[in-house]
Scaffold this motif. Structure first.
Motif, PDB file in Angstrom:
ATOM      1  N   LYS A   1      46.207  69.325 -33.511  1.00 64.18           N
ATOM      2  CA  LYS A   1      45.649  67.979 -33.512  1.00 64.18           C
ATOM      3  C   LYS A   1      46.532  66.992 -34.291  1.00 64.18           C
ATOM      4  CE  LYS A   1      41.613  65.264 -34.451  1.00 64.18           C
ATOM      5  NZ  LYS A   1      40.587  64.977 -35.413  1.00 64.18           N
ATOM      6  N   ASP A   2      47.068  67.453 -35.429  1.00 66.20           N
ATOM      7  CA  ASP A   2      47.866  66.539 -36.251  1.00 66.20           C
ATOM      8  C   ASP A   2      49.130  66.103 -35.545  1.00 66.20           C
ATOM      9  OD1 ASP A   2      46.031  66.658 -38.171  1.00 66.20           O
ATOM     10  OD2 ASP A   2      47.053  68.232 -39.346  1.00 66.20           O
ATOM     11  N   LEU A   3      49.806  67.079 -34.933  1.00 64.98           N
ATOM     12  CA  LEU A   3      51.049  66.744 -34.233  1.00 64.98           C
ATOM     13  C   LEU A   3      50.742  65.836 -33.040  1.00 64.98           C
ATOM     14  CD1 LEU A   3      54.072  67.079 -33.978  1.00 64.98           C
ATOM     15  CD2 LEU A   3      53.721  69.208 -32.728  1.00 64.98           C
ATOM     16  N   GLN A   4      49.641  66.136 -32.353  1.00 63.64           N
ATOM     17  CA  GLN A   4      49.266  65.287 -31.213  1.00 63.64           C
ATOM     18  C   GLN A   4      49.006  63.857 -31.709  1.00 63.64           C
ATOM     19  OE1 GLN A   4      48.949  66.337 -27.547  1.00 63.64           O
ATOM     20  NE2 GLN A   4      49.452  64.198 -27.837  1.00 63.64           N
ATOM     21  N   GLY A   5      48.360  63.754 -32.855  1.00 61.73           N
ATOM     22  CA  GLY A   5      48.091  62.443 -33.438  1.00 61.73           C
ATOM     23  C   GLY A   5      49.391  61.695 -33.738  1.00 61.73           C
ATOM     24  N   LYS A   6      50.386  62.419 -34.287  1.00 61.96           N
ATOM     25  CA  LYS A   6      51.688  61.792 -34.588  1.00 61.96           C
ATOM     26  C   LYS A   6      52.345  61.300 -33.302  1.00 61.96           C
ATOM     27  CE  LYS A   6      52.858  64.353 -38.777  1.00 61.96           C
ATOM     28  NZ  LYS A   6      53.663  65.438 -39.323  1.00 61.96           N
ATOM     29  N   MET A   7      52.247  62.096 -32.270  1.00 64.91           N
ATOM     30  CA  MET A   7      52.843  61.707 -30.987  1.00 64.91           C
ATOM     31  C   MET A   7      52.239  60.383 -30.514  1.00 64.91           C
ATOM     32  SD  MET A   7      55.259  62.795 -29.322  1.00 64.91           S
ATOM     33  CE  MET A   7      55.309  62.279 -27.635  1.00 64.91           C
ATOM     34  N   PHE A   8      50.906  60.302 -30.576  1.00 65.88           N
ATOM     35  CA  PHE A   8      50.259  59.058 -30.145  1.00 65.88           C
ATOM     36  C   PHE A   8      50.709  57.890 -31.013  1.00 65.88           C
ATOM     37  CE2 PHE A   8      46.793  61.817 -28.190  1.00 65.88           C
ATOM     38  CZ  PHE A   8      47.242  61.596 -26.898  1.00 65.88           C
ATOM     39  N   GLU A   9      50.919  58.171 -32.278  1.00 69.04           N
ATOM     40  CA  GLU A   9      51.360  57.118 -33.195  1.00 69.04           C
ATOM     41  C   GLU A   9      52.735  56.599 -32.772  1.00 69.04           C
ATOM     42  OE1 GLU A   9      51.545  56.600 -38.036  1.00 69.04           O
ATOM     43  OE2 GLU A   9      50.613  58.377 -37.194  1.00 69.04           O
ATOM     44  N   ILE A  10      53.637  57.524 -32.478  1.00 70.43           N
ATOM     45  CA  ILE A  10      54.983  57.127 -32.034  1.00 70.43           C
ATOM     46  C   ILE A  10      54.896  56.351 -30.723  1.00 70.43           C
ATOM     47  CG2 ILE A  10      57.162  58.044 -31.113  1.00 70.43           C
ATOM     48  CD1 ILE A  10      56.954  60.251 -33.247  1.00 70.43           C
ATOM     49  N   LEU A  11      53.973  56.751 -29.868  1.00 69.30           N
ATOM     50  CA  LEU A  11      53.844  56.077 -28.580  1.00 69.30           C
ATOM     51  C   LEU A  11      53.104  54.743 -28.690  1.00 69.30           C
ATOM     52  CD1 LEU A  11      53.022  59.179 -26.355  1.00 69.30           C
ATOM     53  CD2 LEU A  11      55.229  58.067 -26.683  1.00 69.30           C
ATOM     54  N   GLY A  12      52.762  54.371 -29.924  1.00 66.85           N
ATOM     55  CA  GLY A  12      52.209  53.039 -30.142  1.00 66.85           C
ATOM     56  C   GLY A  12      50.705  52.947 -29.961  1.00 66.85           C
ATOM     57  N   PHE A  13      50.024  54.081 -29.980  1.00 65.94           N
ATOM     58  CA  PHE A  13      48.559  54.028 -29.911  1.00 65.94           C
ATOM     59  C   PHE A  13      48.015  53.897 -31.330  1.00 65.94           C
ATOM     60  CE2 PHE A  13      49.518  56.249 -26.017  1.00 65.94           C
ATOM     61  CZ  PHE A  13      48.478  55.944 -25.141  1.00 65.94           C
TER      62      PHE A  13
END
Ligand code: ASP
Length: 608
Positions: free
Chosen positions: A514-526
């Motif tokens: 979940k944490d890594l997925q959250g970081k990915m969304f952060e990088i993608l601007g969500f």
């Protein structure tokens, strides 16, 4: 049954049997006292024979039949005098004793022959007639065979086919969604799936561990040649696997399909990194049926008086084997070809390595024969070869050189449709900067964009880049966007399978944390809220024991057209759409009634 046999199965051994056949009148010929009719069904053609002397009424009835009439006939199988070696049932014919017209037919708008006189649009309008043509029918039979063999292979490996929903939630990632208004939930819309991605991942959380589905997917993209708004994928997902396991499993599928469907043994599929593919072929889906790599000529071309080269970021040479004899006219033609806006090169320099060992170029003014020898050496050119050189900005010139390479491949006959060259391209970049892509919503430009999709896992050794990007984002250094180009881009555990320069499929190992997925969304601007709103269901699921998993999807239509040796996927789809996304047979899309609109509470914008 209305028949005892099909029109494709009777042979010389059946002579003197009484049979009943049903089918369509393909062709009829009157030869004085005799009338011959070719009766056609899905299985083939059988010749019927009528004779005025045997039964004049029946013969006259036969003469009156039009093309595509539907018949039931009973008669005796007899040996043909003039055998037709081109048809499997060409040794026999049926001496007809009873003829029943099951249905009449209007004259078809085009001939139901392989070499039809019908144009594309007309054939699509009457696709049900087009599908009577053996050629198109065979394509659908091939499609069926590939689907069955795919199921056989995956079933043996314990994959389970699960259907996932077609009415889902719209997510502003990837291509545009097709949307469907909901009557019961006012002002709300479903989307048609671009792929069952999140569902198959949820099935892994459910413990299904090996899933597949031959499934329709929908993408509202501007239609380029060879794209359909709805298309089919062989969609798969596996748990407790690493990238290597997925590559091996699906390499196995390809080996199996090539063998069972085409009786071809394909060798072990080589691997190439995305970076190598871009460097050597200027393309992430190189056609490896032929070599002709892009050669970096910077070191041997710069520093003379030729400004075009001195100013260029990158100079690329291509060595066309045996093409030194290209005439001036052919070279001018190629130069015009690279200058077309779709290719966008400013010009083309050539060097002929002539059979007498001398070198002749279009830049002799600037380069001595000694210089040109160095070029030839770097390009590994031999006597009789032609070197073509392009120069310009790195990114654009690689793309142009890649196109030129393919064009040369065509012109030199190096792209044989009956030869197959497969390649795994691995280590794709995880993200790319989106400068504005006509196929995605404008609000998504000027952001990082997932190269594959946002659920793709970074390579372990590149996780540190993710972490440093996250700290940059959090420190808001990101305000000055252009700096992002210089950021080292993390690579993904993502892979494509490429056959003859066509991307047949792709997939990745997924993030299951979940944490890594959250970081990915952060990088993608969500924002956190946006990510939760769009993908909360998946991230929550990851908190209930998500197994490590990954998968792949193969483009089923493309696979079929490739096996069929065709360029277009359209001929392998029963009812395809045209280039404007229309089904011209049923005339869709179409307007809906005022009553339907009312129920949906949709008000149409007035068209100017
Ligand atoms: N869902 C992906 C696609 O449609 C494939 C995959 O990652 O399995 O391209």
């Amino acid at each position: 049954m209305l028949r005892t046999n099909t029109c494709g199965e009777l042979r010389i051994e059946d002579v003197s049997k009484e049979v009943t056949l049903c089918g369509w009148v393909q062709k009829s010929r009157d030869l004085g006292g005799m009338t011959f009719i070719d009766l056609r069904d899905r299985y083939g053609l059988t010749q019927l024979v009528f004779n005025l002397d045997w039964d004049s009424n029946l013969c006259k009835q036969a003469r009156a039949l039009g093309r595509e009439f539907v018949l039931q006939i009973t008669g005796t199988v007899i040996e043909r005098e003039n055998k037709n070696k081109n048809t499997p049932s060409g040794d026999i014919e049926i001496k007809v004793s009873v003829l029943t017209i099951l249905n009449s037919s209007l004259t078809p708008p085009f001939t139901i022959e392989d070499d039809t006189d019908g144009g594309d649009e007309l054939r699509m309008k009457y696709r049900y007639l087009d599908l009577r043509r053996a050629m198109v029918r065979k394509n659908l039979e091939l499609r069926h065979r590939i689907a069955i063999e795919t199921r056989n292979y995956l079933d043996k490996l314990n994959f389970i086919e699960v259907e996932t929903p077609v009415l889902i939630k719209s997510t502003p990632e990837g291509a545009r969604d097709f949307v469907v208004p909901s009557r019961m939930n006012k002002n709300q819309f479903y989307a048609l799936p671009q792929s069952p991605q999140t569902f198959k991942q949820l099935l892994m959380v459910s413990g299904f561990d090996r899933y597949y589905q031959i499934v329709k997917c929908f993408r509202d993209e501007d239609l380029r040649a060879d794209r359909q708004p709805e298309f089919t994928q062989i969609d798969c997902e596996m748990s407790f696997v690493e990238q290597e396991d997925i590559l091996n499993t699906f390499e196995g599928l390809l080996v199996y399909l090539f063998k069972t469907v085409k009786n071809i043994d394909i060798p072990k599929i080589p691997r190439m990194s995305y970076a190598q593919a871009m460097k050597h072929y200027g393309n992430d889906k190189p056609d490896t049926r032929f070599e002709m790599k892009l050669i970096d000529l910077n070191s041997v071309c710069k520093g003379k008086n030729f400004n075009l080269f001195n100013e260029a970021e990158l100079i690329i040479g291509l060595c066309a084997t045996g093409a030194a004899e290209y005439t001036r006219k052919q070279l001018d033609e190629l130069t015009e070809w690279v200058k077309r806006p779709q290719i966008g090169a400013s010009g083309l320099v050539y060097v002929r390595y002539q059979n007498d060992g001398t070198l002749k170029s279009s830049v002799d003014k600037f380069y001595s024969e000694e210089d040109l020898k160095k070029w030839a050496e770097v390009c590994d050119a031999k006597k009789g070869d032609l070197i073509l050189v392009l120069a310009g900005n790195k990114h654009e010139i690689r793309k142009a050189a890649s196109e030129l390479r393919l064009e040369l491949g065509n012109r030199l006959g190096l792209r044989d449709k009956n030869k197959f060259s497969c390649l795994w391209v691995v280590d794709f970049p995880l993200i790319e900067w989106n400068e504005g892509d006509p196929n995605v919503l404008a609000s998504l430009s000027g952001r990082w964009h997932a190269k594959h999709h946002p659920f793709t896992s970074p390579k372990k050794e590149d996780l540190y880049i993710i972490n440093s990007m996250i700290s940059e984002i959090r420190e808001e250094i990101i305000a000055d966007r252009p700096m992002n180009y210089k950021v080292q881009i993390p690579r993904a555990m993502a892979y494509d399978i490429v056959v003859n320069g066509v991307e047949i499929g792709g997939g990745s190992i997924r993030i299951h944390n979940k944490d890594l997925q959250g970081k990915m969304f952060e990088i993608l601007g969500f924002s956190k809220e946006e990510a939760q709103k769009q993908f909360g269901f998946l991230m929550n699921a990851f908190e209930f024991g998500a197994p490590p998993h990954g998968g792949i999807a193969l483009g089923f239509d493309r696979l079929c057209s490739m096996f069929g040796g065709a360029d277009s996927i359209r001929d392998f789809i029963a009812f395809p759409k045209n280039n404007s996304g229309r089904d011209v047979m049923i005339d869709a899309p179409s307007e809906i009634s005022a009553e339907q609109l009312d129920e949906l509470e949709i008000e149409l914008k007035k068209q100017p």
